[in-house]
Design an enzyme around this catalytic site. Structure first.
Site, PDB file in Angstrom:
ATOM      1  CB  ALA A  19       4.622  87.782  94.723  1.00  0.00           C
ATOM      2  CB  CYS A  46      -2.786  69.502  92.542  1.00  0.00           C
ATOM      3  SG  CYS A  46      -3.241  68.203  93.700  1.00  0.00           S
ATOM      4  CB  THR A  79      -3.858  61.315  87.410  1.00  0.00           C
ATOM      5  OG1 THR A  79      -4.219  62.531  88.084  1.00  0.00           O
ATOM      6  CG2 THR A  79      -5.061  60.406  87.352  1.00  0.00           C
ATOM      7  CG  PHE A 117      -4.550  81.266  94.980  1.00  0.00           C
ATOM      8  CD1 PHE A 117      -5.198  80.966  96.157  1.00  0.00           C
ATOM      9  CD2 PHE A 117      -3.829  80.262  94.360  1.00  0.00           C
ATOM     10  CE1 PHE A 117      -5.140  79.694  96.718  1.00  0.00           C
ATOM     11  CE2 PHE A 117      -3.760  78.978  94.901  1.00  0.00           C
ATOM     12  CZ  PHE A 117      -4.425  78.701  96.085  1.00  0.00           C
ATOM     13  CD  GLU A 151     -12.549  66.371  96.841  1.00  0.00           C
ATOM     14  OE1 GLU A 151     -13.408  65.479  96.870  1.00  0.00           O
ATOM     15  OE2 GLU A 151     -12.651  67.440  97.473  1.00  0.00           O
ATOM     16  CG  PHE A 152     -13.155  71.548  93.265  1.00  0.00           C
ATOM     17  CD1 PHE A 152     -12.541  71.822  92.049  1.00  0.00           C
ATOM     18  CD2 PHE A 152     -14.448  71.053  93.254  1.00  0.00           C
ATOM     19  CE1 PHE A 152     -13.212  71.624  90.843  1.00  0.00           C
ATOM     20  CE2 PHE A 152     -15.140  70.844  92.058  1.00  0.00           C
ATOM     21  CZ  PHE A 152     -14.520  71.128  90.857  1.00  0.00           C
ATOM     22  CG  LEU A 153      -9.168  67.573  98.785  1.00  0.00           C
ATOM     23  CD1 LEU A 153      -7.710  67.703  99.183  1.00  0.00           C
ATOM     24  CD2 LEU A 153      -9.776  66.362  99.448  1.00  0.00           C
ATOM     25  CE  LYS A 155      -1.511  65.457  89.382  1.00  0.00           C
ATOM     26  NZ  LYS A 155      -2.835  65.054  89.011  1.00  0.00           N
ATOM     27  CE  LYS A 188      -1.778  73.411 100.809  1.00  0.00           C
ATOM     28  NZ  LYS A 188      -3.055  73.803 100.236  1.00  0.00           N
TER      29      LYS A 188
HETATM   30  C1  UGA Z   1      -4.788  72.835  94.757  1.00  0.00           C
HETATM   31  C2  UGA Z   1      -6.097  73.597  94.597  1.00  0.00           C
HETATM   32  O1  UGA Z   1      -6.049  74.809  95.350  1.00  0.00           O
HETATM   33  C3  UGA Z   1      -7.268  72.751  95.077  1.00  0.00           C
HETATM   34  O2  UGA Z   1      -8.489  73.442  94.863  1.00  0.00           O
HETATM   35  C4  UGA Z   1      -7.270  71.424  94.291  1.00  0.00           C
HETATM   36  O3  UGA Z   1      -8.305  70.567  94.717  1.00  0.00           O
HETATM   37  C5  UGA Z   1      -5.938  70.725  94.505  1.00  0.00           C
HETATM   38  O4  UGA Z   1      -4.864  71.579  94.073  1.00  0.00           O
HETATM   39  C6  UGA Z   1      -5.960  69.454  93.716  1.00  0.00           C
HETATM   40  O5  UGA Z   1      -5.991  69.532  92.481  1.00  0.00           O
HETATM   41  O6  UGA Z   1      -6.051  68.391  94.297  1.00  0.00           O
HETATM   42  P1  UGA Z   1      -3.179  72.323  96.838  1.00  0.00           P
HETATM   43  O7  UGA Z   1      -2.265  71.654  95.857  1.00  0.00           O
HETATM   44  O8  UGA Z   1      -3.492  71.661  98.132  1.00  0.00           O
HETATM   45  O9  UGA Z   1      -4.600  72.608  96.153  1.00  0.00           O
HETATM   46  O10 UGA Z   1      -2.507  73.709  97.186  1.00  0.00           O
HETATM   47  P2  UGA Z   1      -2.825  75.259  96.996  1.00  0.00           P
HETATM   48  O11 UGA Z   1      -3.347  75.807  98.254  1.00  0.00           O
HETATM   49  O12 UGA Z   1      -3.595  75.494  95.755  1.00  0.00           O
HETATM   50  O13 UGA Z   1      -1.348  75.800  96.783  1.00  0.00           O
HETATM   51  C7  UGA Z   1      -0.587  75.376  95.662  1.00  0.00           C
HETATM   52  C8  UGA Z   1       0.752  76.042  95.644  1.00  0.00           C
HETATM   53  O14 UGA Z   1       0.613  77.428  95.321  1.00  0.00           O
HETATM   54  C9  UGA Z   1       1.530  76.003  96.956  1.00  0.00           C
HETATM   55  O15 UGA Z   1       2.880  75.691  96.680  1.00  0.00           O
HETATM   56  C10 UGA Z   1       1.405  77.417  97.486  1.00  0.00           C
HETATM   57  O16 UGA Z   1       2.489  77.786  98.291  1.00  0.00           O
HETATM   58  C11 UGA Z   1       1.369  78.207  96.199  1.00  0.00           C
HETATM   59  N1  UGA Z   1       0.720  79.535  96.333  1.00  0.00           N
HETATM   60  C12 UGA Z   1      -0.568  79.630  96.707  1.00  0.00           C
HETATM   61  C13 UGA Z   1       1.445  80.687  96.044  1.00  0.00           C
HETATM   62  O17 UGA Z   1       2.648  80.619  95.678  1.00  0.00           O
HETATM   63  N2  UGA Z   1       0.835  81.900  96.161  1.00  0.00           N
HETATM   64  C14 UGA Z   1      -0.451  82.009  96.537  1.00  0.00           C
HETATM   65  O18 UGA Z   1      -0.944  83.153  96.620  1.00  0.00           O
HETATM   66  C15 UGA Z   1      -1.175  80.857  96.824  1.00  0.00           C
END
Ligand code: UGA
Length: 438
Positions: free
Chosen positions: A254, A262, A85, A251, A146-148, A265, A325
């Site tokens: 910084a 995800c 989506t 999370f 889904e929360f993966l 958007k 990431k």
């Molecule tokens: C995120 C959510 O964490 C999942 O629970 C969810 O299922 C998923 O989106 C989704 O909607 O499908 P994801 O996109 O794999 O998962 O990545 P994250 O681990 O959440 O990281 C997202 C972004 O935040 C990355 O660019 C990461 O570098 C950044 N980030 C994360 C930070 O800048 N600081 C942090 O402390 C943590």
């Protein structure tokens, strides 16, 4: 049980393989024949730790098959829909074209009693609308978000934190929830919370979770902006507030902010949907969350230019990281690549390296230079910019060795992931995000 999984992207391919790994007979269906061909050979179409192994096992056991023909879904007791989506072209809302197409094509193959489990992230209200599409077939729609996390997708699918099932009222909903419990039998047996809700709540749980995570990241990045004008260190601040269990350290990293397919958007689509519902003001702060997030990329560029003495023009910049990431090859809305592209726009001679994402990066931004060889990337660099915190840069890169390759020992740590003291001791000038210069 016999299951179908419609959509074999980051979500669906992992879901299909994970469900086969816990004993189900699964067919994964995708309209992209090239993707299906790879999956049939037991090869993941993207990098995800552990996925190749469970795919290969599933295919070899005969429990996991793939097809580009929706008719292959026929006979499954539960049909998971996990298509993308994306953000609408030219708008902030979610583009539901793929979800609608999947449902339209699936309905003619449904039998009375089948369960259709929507997993895609959708605007609240979508499930109620799709339930009407499914109803004439005698099948039941559940919404099962889904929360993966990419990079941990296999583990998150097999052993999630919680399971959520949005179901219709009454006996039909109870039956559907029971069938989903049977699907997720391993997680249920280990007491994973299983929360049964109505459709709207299930849809909102998903976007609320991502909105909260995005807000947490932007909160700490806002503190980084304040730290930058006061001389404070945002990483110590995060450690200190993170010890409060109500806040928690996770999370609160910084840096150059969140990206991926995800969080960015989803918060925009949530805002757009809230506006439609006449409640735009309730989550107006998400616009600020987005703005703070995007400002951090500007800051990384500013620091790089500063490290280069005021101009990036014709300077050699080594960019370490392209994926949004670590442990992923996904470059969708990657802050790392955005920084690289914009530095090139300033006239810098940019070379990008990444352990997994180069193929995708090259396809999206052919104008940049790429190398798989980290030493090669570092050679003659006037500044090193770390934008994805891969262990290869964070733990394995020796600053003394890197110092011998570069032209100038200046490092911009866009993820606050390097050990400042080690780098300083090796003669580097260190530029962090929301941390004092050194
Ligand atoms: C995120 C959510 O964490 C999942 O629970 C969810 O299922 C998923 O989106 C989704 O909607 O499908 P994801 O996109 O794999 O998962 O990545 P994250 O681990 O959440 O990281 C997202 C972004 O935040 C990355 O660019 C990461 O570098 C950044 N980030 C994360 C930070 O800048 N600081 C942090 O402390 C943590």
């Amino acid at each position: 049980m016999r299951l179908s999984v419609i959509g074999c992207g980051y979500l669906g391919a992992v879901h299909a393989a994970a469900m086969a790994s816990i004993g189900h007979d699964v067919v994964g269906i995708d309209v992209d024949q090239a993707k299906v061909d790879r999956l049939v050979r037991g090869e993941a179409p993207f990098f995800e730790p552990g996925l190749n192994e469970i795919l290969a096992d599933g295919v070899a056991s005969g429990r996991l098959t793939f097809s580009s023909d929706m008719a292959a879904a026929r006979g499954a007791a539960v049909h998971f829909v996990g298509v993308g989506t994306p953000q609408q072209q030219g708008g902030h809302g979610a583009d539901l074209t793929y979800v609608d197409a999947a449902f339209t094509s699936l309905v003619s193959h449904l039998r009375p009693g089948d369960i259709v489990a929507g997993k895609s992230t959708v605007p609240v209200g979508t499930a109620a609308r799709l339930a009407e599409v499914v109803a004439p077939t005698g099948a039941t729609l559940v919404w099962n978000p889904e929360f993966l996390r990419e990079g941990w997708a296999v583990q998150d699918t097999v052993a999630p934190d919680r399971l959520v099932a949005g179901v219709p009222a009454g006996a039909e909903g109870e039956r559907a929830a029971q069938i989903l419990r049977e699907v997720y039998h391993t997680a249920v047996a280990s007491d994973t919370p299983f929360i049964v809700t109505d459709y709207a709540t299930a849809e909102l749980v998903k976007v609320a979770a991502n909105a909260f995570l995005a807000t947490k990241i932007s909160f700490i990045n806002a503190m980084a902006e304040i730290a930058e004008v006061t001389g404070a260190d945002v990483t110590q601040l995060a450690d200190a507030i993170g010890y409060d269990a109500r806040i928690g350290r996770r999370f609160l990293g910084a840096g150059i902010g969140f990206g991926g397919g995800c969080l960015p958007k989803d918060i925009r689509a949530f805002s757009a949907r809230a506006e439609e519902l006449g409640r735009g003001e309730s989550i107006a702060f998400l616009r600020e969350v987005d703005a703070i997030n995007l400002r951090r990329r500007d800051r990384a560029i500013e620091l790089t230019v500063e490290a280069l003495g005021g101009s990036a023009f014709e300077k050699r910049v080594a960019v370490l990281g392209a994926a949004f990431k670590p442990h992923s090859d996904d470059i969708r809305d990657s802050p790392a690549l955005d920084v690289a592209v914009r530095l090139r726009g300033l006239g810098a001679d940019v070379v990008v390296t990444d352990p997994e994402a180069l193929e995708n990066a090259r396809r999206a931004h052919p104008q940049l230079q790429y190398t798989e060889d980290l030493d090669e990337a570092l050679r003659s660099a006037d500044v090193v910019v770390v934008v994805t915190e891969w262990p290869e840069y964070r733990h394995e890169l020796d600053p003394a060795h890197a110092g011998e390759l570069v032209n100038a020992r200046a490092v911009v740590d866009g993820r606050n992931c390097l050990d400042v003291r080690t780098w300083r001791d090796a003669g580097w000038t260190y530029y962090g995000m929301g941390r004092p210069r050194g």
